[in-house]
Write an enzyme that holds these catalytic residues in place. Structure first.
Site, PDB file in Angstrom:
ATOM      1  N   SER A 160      84.591 -38.791  59.845  1.00  0.00           N
ATOM      2  CA  SER A 160      85.791 -39.186  60.581  1.00  0.00           C
ATOM      3  C   SER A 160      85.497 -40.451  61.386  1.00  0.00           C
ATOM      4  CB  SER A 160      86.213 -38.068  61.531  1.00  0.00           C
ATOM      5  OG  SER A 160      87.246 -38.519  62.379  1.00  0.00           O
ATOM      6  N   HIS A 161      86.539 -41.132  61.825  1.00  0.00           N
ATOM      7  CA  HIS A 161      86.363 -42.237  62.765  1.00  0.00           C
ATOM      8  C   HIS A 161      85.952 -41.703  64.137  1.00  0.00           C
ATOM      9  CE1 HIS A 161      88.231 -44.756  59.781  1.00  0.00           C
ATOM     10  NE2 HIS A 161      88.145 -45.801  60.555  1.00  0.00           N
TER      11      HIS A 161
END
Lengths: 132, 201
Positions: A13-14
């Site tokens: 994920s970011h």
């Protein structure tokens, strides 16, 4: 020993918090039966993704049956593709990036993997979420 | 290409990106996630920090090292994209390229970027600068180092009315129209920096 044979799951994920939370949801479902690693954030700890960290996560979740990667937005996919290409050649063909929503895809893929399914089956299960 | 020249090219690219980091971030805030300036700055700071080592390498290896540094440090999609461009150039360029060889190598590296980004020109990305710059470069003629920066700047301006098809900006759909693409702008800055060094040579 049997656990090592299950396909591994990598969450990219970011956001480190999203990655960690998604991993918690996966563990709630499958416990420790599936090799699992989650990464989020760039090298400075901000939002983003980090190729080196993704490579580390693939190593951590490595299984001889392969690894399925779940990503959130664009850069996570591009950086994951880059990370896969930088892995040793004999491992590359046993790593797939699933076209699936991150959280739902990770939980579904891990559940499939926990039953000893092949990498193709794990990916197909995650990708069914996209209506495929 | 001697070490001093490679050193000056690296310095010029790094300084251009660092000096315009806030502008790139502002462009990206308008249509993306607002990290392009910071990400590129982080990447080029790492390249600058290793500039002595990188510039000592033959040109193809120096480009591969720059590409690898960008891939590992940038932290956004622009890392693999610019990293692929630099590594692609490193792969395609001989150690002492002619103008025609350099233009052909840039063409091949741009193909690598297209496959990495699953994109084509016309989708409001860095390709909208790289593709016309490569075309002008390949056409050759006198004064390339003076003409290419103008081609790049005009091409970046031409992304303003485009609608984004790839990347985070595509989520905005029609609302991406009216803003310059940050990747097009950073590509234009790099072209200008490189050409300035060639003009000073």
């Amino acid at each position: 020993m049997g656990e090592q044979k299950n396909v591994g799951i990598v969450i990219v994920s970011h956001s480190a918090k999203v990655a960690e939370g998604a991993a918690d949801m996966v563990r709630q479902m499958v416990g420790d039966s599936v090799p699992l690693a989650a990464v989020g954030g760039n090298a400075d700890g901000g939002l983003g993704t980090d190729v080196g960290a993704i490579m580390g996560a693939i190593d951590k979740a490595w299984s001889e049956s392969g690894v399925a990667i779940l990503v959130d937005l664009g850069g996570a996919e591009t950086n994951s593709e880059m990370a896969v290409e930088m892995m040793p050649e004999d491992r590359r063909e046993r790593i797939v990036i699933c076209n699936a929503p991150l959280v739902e895809g990770a939980v579904m893929a891990a559940t499939e993997a926990s039953g000893g399914s092949s990498l193709d089956a794990v990916r197909a299960t995650a990708e069914e979420l996209m209506g495929g | 290409m001697d070490q001093g020249f490679k050193r000056r090219l690296i310095a010029a690219m790094g300084e251009a990106i660092i000096a315009h980091a806030e502008e790139l971030t502002a462009l990206d805030s308008a249509i993306g996630d607002g990290d392009h300036g910071l990400n590129m700055k982080r990447g080029f700071e790492a390249v600058l920090a290793d500039a002595d080592n990188i510039s000592a390498k033959p040109l193809p290896d120096a480009l591969k090292a720059i590409g690898m540094t960008l891939v590992m440090k940038v932290g956004g999609a622009s890392g693999p994209l610019y990293g692929t461009l630099a590594m692609g150039l490193g792969k395609a360029l001989p150690a002492a390229p002619s103008v025609a060889e350099a233009a052909a190598a840039l063409g091949r590296a741009i193909e690598d970027v297209k496959s990495r980004g699953k994109s084509e020109a016309g989708q409001k990305t860095m390709l909208d600068v790289l593709v016309p710059v490569q075309a002008a470069f390949a056409a050759g003629g006198a004064g390339l180092a003076t003409r290419l920066p103008a081609v790049a700047a005009e091409a970046a301006d031409a992304t303003v009315p485009m609608k984004a098809i790839r990347g985070r900006a595509s989520f905005l759909g029609e609302r991406s129209i009216g803003h310059m693409d940050p990747g097009a702008r950073s590509s234009s800055l790099l072209v200008q920096a490189i050409c300035r060094v060639f003009n000073e040579a």
